[in-house]
Write a protein that holds these residues in place. Structure first.
Motif, PDB file in Angstrom:
ATOM      1  N   PRO A 126       7.943  19.743  41.397  1.00  7.76           N
ATOM      2  CA  PRO A 126       9.060  18.932  41.903  1.00  7.76           C
ATOM      3  C   PRO A 126       8.557  17.954  42.959  1.00  7.76           C
ATOM      4  O   PRO A 126       7.678  18.297  43.764  1.00  7.76           O
ATOM      5  N   SER A 127       9.085  16.741  42.940  1.00  7.57           N
ATOM      6  CA  SER A 127       8.496  15.706  43.802  1.00  7.57           C
ATOM      7  C   SER A 127       9.548  14.809  44.432  1.00  7.57           C
ATOM      8  O   SER A 127      10.635  14.599  43.893  1.00  7.57           O
ATOM      9  N   MET A 185       6.018  21.578  46.114  1.00  6.27           N
ATOM     10  CA  MET A 185       6.582  20.228  46.004  1.00  6.27           C
ATOM     11  C   MET A 185       5.550  19.213  46.479  1.00  6.27           C
ATOM     12  O   MET A 185       4.693  19.522  47.313  1.00  6.27           O
ATOM     13  N   ARG A 242       8.784  11.095  36.802  1.00  3.49           N
ATOM     14  CA  ARG A 242       9.989  10.762  37.567  1.00  3.49           C
ATOM     15  C   ARG A 242      10.066  11.690  38.782  1.00  3.49           C
ATOM     16  O   ARG A 242       9.549  12.812  38.754  1.00  3.49           O
ATOM     17  N   ASN A 257      12.304  13.991  41.644  1.00  2.00           N
ATOM     18  CA  ASN A 257      13.564  14.731  41.735  1.00  2.00           C
ATOM     19  C   ASN A 257      14.437  14.155  42.841  1.00  2.00           C
ATOM     20  O   ASN A 257      15.663  14.298  42.817  1.00  2.00           O
ATOM     21  N   LEU A 258      13.774  13.521  43.803  1.00  2.00           N
ATOM     22  CA  LEU A 258      14.470  12.799  44.867  1.00  2.00           C
ATOM     23  C   LEU A 258      13.712  11.500  45.106  1.00  2.00           C
ATOM     24  O   LEU A 258      12.496  11.517  45.325  1.00  2.00           O
ATOM     25  N   MET A 311      15.336   9.128  35.727  1.00  2.00           N
ATOM     26  CA  MET A 311      15.887  10.267  36.454  1.00  2.00           C
ATOM     27  C   MET A 311      17.083  10.863  35.721  1.00  2.00           C
ATOM     28  O   MET A 311      17.785  10.167  34.979  1.00  2.00           O
ATOM     29  N   ARG A 312      17.314  12.144  35.945  1.00  2.00           N
ATOM     30  CA  ARG A 312      18.359  12.877  35.232  1.00  2.00           C
ATOM     31  C   ARG A 312      19.558  13.169  36.140  1.00  2.00           C
ATOM     32  O   ARG A 312      19.512  12.950  37.354  1.00  2.00           O
ATOM     33  N   LYS A 352      22.073  14.976  38.489  1.00  2.00           N
ATOM     34  CA  LYS A 352      21.905  15.845  39.657  1.00  2.00           C
ATOM     35  C   LYS A 352      20.633  15.548  40.452  1.00  2.00           C
ATOM     36  O   LYS A 352      20.469  16.069  41.553  1.00  2.00           O
ATOM     37  N   GLU A 353      19.719  14.739  39.906  1.00  2.00           N
ATOM     38  CA  GLU A 353      18.612  14.257  40.720  1.00  2.00           C
ATOM     39  C   GLU A 353      19.137  13.120  41.596  1.00  2.00           C
ATOM     40  O   GLU A 353      20.007  12.353  41.178  1.00  2.00           O
ATOM     41  N   ALA A 387      21.146   9.368  37.455  1.00  2.00           N
ATOM     42  CA  ALA A 387      20.946  10.089  38.714  1.00  2.00           C
ATOM     43  C   ALA A 387      22.155   9.938  39.625  1.00  2.00           C
ATOM     44  O   ALA A 387      23.002   9.050  39.441  1.00  2.00           O
TER      45      ALA A 387
END
Length: 412
Positions: free
Chosen positions: A96-97, A141, A158, A160-161, A192-193, A195-196, A215
């Protein structure tokens, strides 16, 4: 076999870990093999190599512009999908990044956030200096400072934040125009998906990529607006602008991920060198090293800090094709004298004359400081904030800043 275009820090780390690789760079004059078995070749050998070896991955150094012949040849022979960024190459192994980008402040924001989260074992890298190849894939992370160059070439990986600081004209000669620069900064939103989370300047909310993104986009107008959105207490933050926004964004990321805002830990963070770094000479005169102010917006932010003083401004270098009209519109409202250095010195003198601003043609940093020393007093500020890159005369912005301080203290 992996093919690497360019041989900078990013690709050197990959070559060390994944040898043998085929590496193409202008610095190689003939075909040779290094101690790891990597094949080093001049760029004019790329076309024949790719034509004979089509089942390969090609990873480009982020600094190579899209108009470069190596990039064009790779796309023509292998197709655009076979040209990877460093981020795409490590996409499958990336934990996660958090990616942090923007025109100014991304380094400070990245460092602040890592300062807040490093106790969790989170690692930090990317454009900030540590290549992805040298980060632990087992870290919980990654925090990655991410350049527009990397984003331009990234089509798989991609975050996550995603945190984006405000944008202004920068790297125009690389991207071609400002619109393409903005597109590169926002393209990641398409990957991005749901909830990101992406935290984006409000003036970009109508951009096509923002409208198409799945996102969760959080838009902010300024530091106060952003602090209110995340219930951040401004009174508990010890930093002033431009570092105030950086600190708020770091706290926002910490709250979004771990529901915590550690103001005490943030207050222990030290701003890095060459970013509005103040020092005094033995005559108690103020000098400010803002050598990292390599674009118009960064220089404007530095100028705002000293708007109530007479500003003796060292300006100039490689402006990367940026439009300087906005800068001079700001300068006309200040008590400022310009000392022009670098490859765009004549351009600065012309713009100064058109704006009725006093400008001394110095060409070189040492000469500029000698000229400033003639009139500098305890009521003025001598500011190095060049609004330009340093490589026309220096090895880096760091060397430019170090010499500025050395010459300034030598004059007293």
């Amino acid at each position: 076999m992996i093919v690497l275009l360019g041989f900078g820090g990013t690709t050197q780390a990959i070559a060390k870990q994944f040898a043998p690789c085929a590496i193409f760079d202008d610095k190689f004059l003939y075909k040779q093999t290094d101690e790891l078995g990597n094949i080093l070749m001049p760029t004019n050998m790329l076309v024949s190599f790719l034509s004979e070896n089509k089942n390969i991955q090609v990873i480009t150094s982020p600094g190579i512009p899209p108009q470069n012949q190596m990039i064009q040849d790779t796309i023509k022979i292998l197709g655009k999908n076979n040209l990877l960024s460093e981020y795409d190459f490590f996409a499958k192994d990336m934990p996660p990044s958090i990616w942090i980008s923007g025109t100014n402040g991304k380094t400070t924001t990245t460092q602040m956030l890592h300062h807040l989260l490093s106790h969790r074992g989170i690692e930090c890298g990317g454009n900030i200096g540590t290549p992805l190849a040298n980060l632990s894939k087992n870290a919980p992370m990654w925090i990655l400072e991410t350049s527009s160059f990397t984003l331009h070439y990234t089509n798989i990986a991609r975050p996550n934040l995603y945190i984006l600081l405000p944008l202004s004209e920068d790297h125009i000669s690389w991207h071609g125009d400002y619109e393409s620069y903005v597109d590169s900064k926002l393209k990641v939103l398409l990957h991005m998906r749901e909830k990101e989370i992406a935290i984006i300047p409000k003036n970009l909310q109508n951009h096509k990529y923002c409208k198409e993104s799945l996102a969760c986009l959080i838009f902010y107008e300024n530091s106060t607006d952003l602090a209110e959105s995340f219930y951040i207490n401004l009174q508990d933050i010890p930093f002033k602008e431009p570092f105030l926004l950086d600190s708020i964004l770091a706290l926002c990321a910490s709250k979004a991920l771990f529901s915590e805002a550690n103001y005490k830990l943030l207050s222990e963070f030290k701003i890095g060198q060459h970013k509005i770094e103040e020092f005094f000479d033995n005559k108690n005169r103020l000098w400010v090293d803002d050598s990292k102010g390599t674009n118009v917006d960064a220089t404007i932010q530095a100028l705002k800090r000293y708007k109530d003083k007479e500003i003796l401004l060292i300006l100039g270098g490689d402006d990367k094709g940026a439009n300087l009209d906005y800068l001079f519109a700001e300068l006309k409202m200040l008590n400022v004298k310009i000392y022009a250095i670098g490859s765009n010195a004549e351009k600065l003198k012309l713009l100064s004359d058109e704006s009725s601003i006093t400008c001394t043609m110095c060409k070189e940093l040492k000469i500029a400081i000698k000229e400033i020393n003639k009139i500098h007093s305890t009521t003025s500020v001598a500011l190095l904030s060049p609004a330009a890159a340093s490589l026309d005369q220096f090895s880096s912005y760091k060397q430019r800043g170090e010499l500025f301080k050395k010459y300034a203290l030598e004059t007293t």
